[in-house]
Motif scaffolding. Structure first.
Motif, mmCIF file in Angstrom:
data_model
loop_
_atom_site.group_PDB
_atom_site.id
_atom_site.type_symbol
_atom_site.label_atom_id
_atom_site.label_comp_id
_atom_site.label_asym_id
_atom_site.label_seq_id
_atom_site.Cartn_x
_atom_site.Cartn_y
_atom_site.Cartn_z
ATOM 1 N N HIS A 5 -3.200 15.097 8.269
ATOM 2 C CA HIS A 5 -1.830 15.419 8.669
ATOM 3 C C HIS A 5 -1.834 16.612 9.645
ATOM 4 C CE1 HIS A 5 2.386 16.585 8.352
ATOM 5 N NE2 HIS A 5 2.618 15.437 7.757
ATOM 6 N N TRP A 9 1.582 8.449 7.132
ATOM 7 C CA TRP A 9 2.791 7.648 6.893
ATOM 8 C C TRP A 9 3.885 7.908 7.927
ATOM 9 C CZ3 TRP A 9 7.755 9.394 5.919
ATOM 10 C CH2 TRP A 9 7.886 10.777 5.747
ATOM 11 N N TRP A 10 3.941 9.121 8.456
ATOM 12 C CA TRP A 10 5.008 9.547 9.359
ATOM 13 C C TRP A 10 4.811 9.027 10.783
ATOM 14 C CZ3 TRP A 10 3.275 11.722 13.738
ATOM 15 C CH2 TRP A 10 1.915 12.101 13.711
ATOM 16 N N ASP A 11 3.651 8.501 11.102
ATOM 17 C CA ASP A 11 3.248 8.276 12.493
ATOM 18 C C ASP A 11 3.966 7.071 13.095
ATOM 19 O OD1 ASP A 11 1.932 7.897 14.908
ATOM 20 O OD2 ASP A 11 -0.076 7.921 14.055
ATOM 21 N N PRO A 12 4.741 7.278 14.158
ATOM 22 C CA PRO A 12 5.436 6.153 14.791
ATOM 23 C C PRO A 12 4.468 5.083 15.303
ATOM 24 C CG PRO A 12 6.190 8.254 15.720
ATOM 25 C CD PRO A 12 5.040 8.562 14.812
ATOM 26 N N ASP A 42 1.380 10.316 -2.627
ATOM 27 C CA ASP A 42 2.738 10.239 -2.091
ATOM 28 C C ASP A 42 3.149 11.582 -1.503
ATOM 29 O OD1 ASP A 42 5.185 9.043 -1.429
ATOM 30 O OD2 ASP A 42 5.371 8.091 -3.399
ATOM 31 N N TRP A 43 4.132 11.537 -0.607
ATOM 32 C CA TRP A 43 4.664 12.750 0.032
ATOM 33 C C TRP A 43 5.958 13.140 -0.687
ATOM 34 C CZ3 TRP A 43 2.930 15.863 4.102
ATOM 35 C CH2 TRP A 43 3.836 16.838 4.548
ATOM 36 N N VAL A 86 9.349 15.414 -1.469
ATOM 37 C CA VAL A 86 10.382 16.202 -0.783
ATOM 38 C C VAL A 86 11.170 16.960 -1.849
ATOM 39 C CG1 VAL A 86 12.427 16.145 0.673
ATOM 40 C CG2 VAL A 86 10.586 14.510 1.072
ATOM 41 N N GLY A 122 4.794 6.651 -5.864
ATOM 42 C CA GLY A 122 6.103 6.291 -6.403
ATOM 43 C C GLY A 122 7.033 7.480 -6.561
ATOM 44 N N GLY A 158 7.396 9.880 -4.303
ATOM 45 C CA GLY A 158 7.764 10.451 -3.007
ATOM 46 C C GLY A 158 8.395 9.422 -2.090
ATOM 47 N N VAL A 159 8.203 9.609 -0.805
ATOM 48 C CA VAL A 159 8.939 8.836 0.195
ATOM 49 C C VAL A 159 8.101 7.800 0.939
ATOM 50 C CG1 VAL A 159 10.567 10.720 0.594
ATOM 51 C CG2 VAL A 159 8.489 10.572 1.993
ATOM 52 N N ILE A 160 6.812 7.701 0.609
ATOM 53 C CA ILE A 160 5.961 6.806 1.399
ATOM 54 C C ILE A 160 6.095 5.357 0.925
ATOM 55 C CG2 ILE A 160 3.608 6.327 2.189
ATOM 56 C CD1 ILE A 160 2.899 9.243 1.626
ATOM 57 N N ASP A 161 6.311 4.474 1.870
ATOM 58 C CA ASP A 161 6.362 3.034 1.593
ATOM 59 C C ASP A 161 4.916 2.533 1.555
ATOM 60 O OD1 ASP A 161 6.795 0.356 1.406
ATOM 61 O OD2 ASP A 161 8.004 0.197 3.227
ATOM 62 N N LEU A 194 15.129 10.508 6.443
ATOM 63 C CA LEU A 194 15.573 9.389 5.623
ATOM 64 C C LEU A 194 16.991 9.679 5.148
ATOM 65 C CD1 LEU A 194 12.263 8.868 3.611
ATOM 66 C CD2 LEU A 194 13.169 7.396 5.432
ATOM 67 N N TYR A 215 18.236 12.296 2.502
ATOM 68 C CA TYR A 215 18.151 13.731 2.769
ATOM 69 C C TYR A 215 19.197 14.162 3.795
ATOM 70 C CZ TYR A 215 13.993 12.888 0.159
ATOM 71 O OH TYR A 215 13.135 12.476 -0.819
ATOM 72 N N SER A 245 15.697 5.689 0.262
ATOM 73 C CA SER A 245 15.071 4.741 1.175
ATOM 74 C C SER A 245 13.706 5.261 1.573
ATOM 75 C CB SER A 245 15.945 4.574 2.422
ATOM 76 O OG SER A 245 15.202 3.949 3.460
ATOM 77 N N LYS A 246 12.761 4.337 1.762
ATOM 78 C CA LYS A 246 11.455 4.709 2.305
ATOM 79 C C LYS A 246 11.265 4.083 3.683
ATOM 80 C CE LYS A 246 9.581 5.164 -2.315
ATOM 81 N NZ LYS A 246 8.456 4.970 -3.248
ATOM 82 N N ILE A 276 11.321 4.410 7.055
ATOM 83 C CA ILE A 276 11.390 5.338 8.194
ATOM 84 C C ILE A 276 11.556 4.568 9.506
ATOM 85 C CG2 ILE A 276 8.889 5.555 8.549
ATOM 86 C CD1 ILE A 276 9.484 8.605 9.038
ATOM 87 N N ARG A 283 14.576 5.246 12.123
ATOM 88 C CA ARG A 283 14.369 5.489 13.563
ATOM 89 C C ARG A 283 15.247 4.580 14.419
ATOM 90 N NH1 ARG A 283 7.945 6.610 12.366
ATOM 91 N NH2 ARG A 283 8.184 8.873 12.333
ATOM 92 N N ALA A 298 9.292 14.854 8.661
ATOM 93 C CA ALA A 298 9.681 13.470 8.951
ATOM 94 C C ALA A 298 10.649 12.912 7.912
ATOM 95 C CB ALA A 298 8.440 12.580 9.050
ATOM 96 N N GLN A 315 7.322 9.869 21.197
ATOM 97 C CA GLN A 315 8.403 9.115 20.563
ATOM 98 C C GLN A 315 9.756 9.519 21.143
ATOM 99 O OE1 GLN A 315 8.659 10.043 16.425
ATOM 100 N NE2 GLN A 315 10.163 8.424 15.971
#
Lengths: 282, 282
Positions: free
Chosen positions: A150, A191-194, A215-216, A218, A231, A233-236, B105, B108, B116-117, B119, B123, B154, B165
């Motif tokens: 990251h 996970w955040w990377d477009p 998981d990330w 928040v 599960g 956090g926010v990562i799919d 997301l 937040y 929601s996951k 992202i 976007r 993110a 991006q």
């Protein structure tokens, strides 16, 4: 995409996840109790019980390895010899690859170095050092898996910070895709990377050497040691696993959680939760 | 590259830097005392003293604005009307652009939303919302500056996380480069990016609407509010400024430091240090 809901045969445990709860021998015993088939041990944990004992414990438990953590930190003076030892250890333990965390700016990878802000220069040194390490790794028939970290760790841990950047290195140093060099993708870092999905497609099966999950959270209260259980956090996570499996990746889903929170819980509770979440959200 | 060593005529103060030490009127007075010519105020600080009083204070002090913080947070229900008000306020204050922090997301950006996951979906919504905001902004002849935020934000602050991006959005929504849409580049958010220099070149002068500075500390003890004073961290600020100026950017170098540490010091000490560092390391 493989169905993980019925069992946990594709769960591997990165042993840092329970590093505070016991030594590597304890962790291997716990894996046996919980029917966990694979681990990715850390070098300091192997050293603490001795390589020979670690090799026997892994073999006696019938464990596979999904990787060996870790090589890299290329700005250290002793990096070259140390990385060769990492390859030898990985070979003895039966690991498919050594995971590379490449190091950041030299003053953090090598305390005492002059302070530098030259991240471009640090990246060039990493290229050169991986090229050199590959010579030894090829002889040992050990693959090297570059782990992009990251961007929050760019200064002090790894100046390789995106999947694209790691794959650019692979293209430069192993253009023929021999399998000698690839990437270890941890959802926490990427996970955040477009560009994530196109870069996974670009990697393809032969460059996808390891897949890590956690998981990330928040908010994240500690940039190093506040990773979440899958599960929480926010990562799919499923969508990322689906993308790597669409390329043919069929290896372990390795759980690596650095967390002051989870390090404070009993080992059996952590492993039970890992198994549950592996089946439900990975 | 402009020489900043002899004076601080190109220093702008983002007023969040001293938000805990006084209200906007106090900050404007302090800027006058220190010969600071420009500010970028935050909406909550403007609202706290009233828009009319803020407009008068800015005018009476002869201050320019380098931007207005901020619009965006597009997943909020009230975002559309709120963003129109931001444009009106920016116009009244004489700002050249509204800085957009687009939101993460929905749970937040809009507390109470279903978790929601997605992202990628977030976007897409941002694209649509910027397109809509541009209609109102064009009528007001107010530029919108998309600020890519560090990937660490993110999930909860902005799902636009790289310069590439942000520029992709600009290309889609303002392909003719009319000046209606561009980017606000803050070294804190982008310094780690392996694509930074080529993306700054891609942006070009007409898309470079704002340039923000502070520093990345190692270790970073708070992911939100532990930004460093320029020179105290690892960012090669001069090299980034050199790259934006090579494209023709000739605007203010805006200091924006969210820091529990600096918020605890007297306003005059903070501004004196900002001026010193602007001259020596920016």
């Amino acid at each position: 995409m493989r169905d993980f809901s019925a069992d946990h045969r594709w769960l591997s445990l990165n042993t840092a996840t329970v590093r505070k709860q016991g030594d590597l021998a304890d962790i291997i015993e716990a894996c046996a109790r919980h029917g966990i088939r694979a681990i990715d041990p850390w070098r300091d944990q192997v050293a603490a019980i001795g390589l020979d004992r670690a090799v026997r414990a892994v073999r006696d438990a019938g464990l596979e390895l999904s990787g060996y953590c870790r090589g890299g930190m290329f700005h250290r003076i002793e990096a070259r010899d140390d990385n060769r030892r990492a390859i030898d250890e990985a070979k003895a333990l039966g690991a498919p690859c050594v995971v590379l965390v490449v190091g950041g700016l030299p003053q953090y990878s090598r305390p005492g170095s002059a302070a530098s802000k030259d991240i471009v220069g640090a990246r060039t040194q990493v290229d050169d050092a991986i090229a050199e390490m590959m010579l030894y790794a090829r002889e040992a028939q050990m693959s090297l898996a570059i782990e992009p970290l990251h961007p929050a760790y760019a200064a002090d841990r790894a100046c390789v910070n995106t999947t694209a950047q790691a794959l650019d290195i692979c293209d430069r140093l192993d253009p023929k895709r021999t399998g000698a060099l690839g990437v270890a993708l941890d959802v926490y870092h990427i996970w955040w990377d477009p560009e994530l999905l196109p870069q996974i497609a670009r990697a393809g099966r032969d460059r996808l050497l390891a897949f890590h999950v956690c998981d990330w959270l928040v908010p994240t209260t500690d940039i190093l040691n506040d990773r979440g259980m899958m599960g929480d956090g926010v990562i799919d996570i499923k969508s990322v696993r689906s993308a790597v499996e669409a390329q043919g990746f069929a290896g372990y889903s390795e759980i690596e959680i650095f967390s002051n929170d989870w390090w404070g819980k009993p080992m059996d509770e952590v492993l039970r939760t890992c198994i549950e979440r592996h089946r439900s959200v990975v």
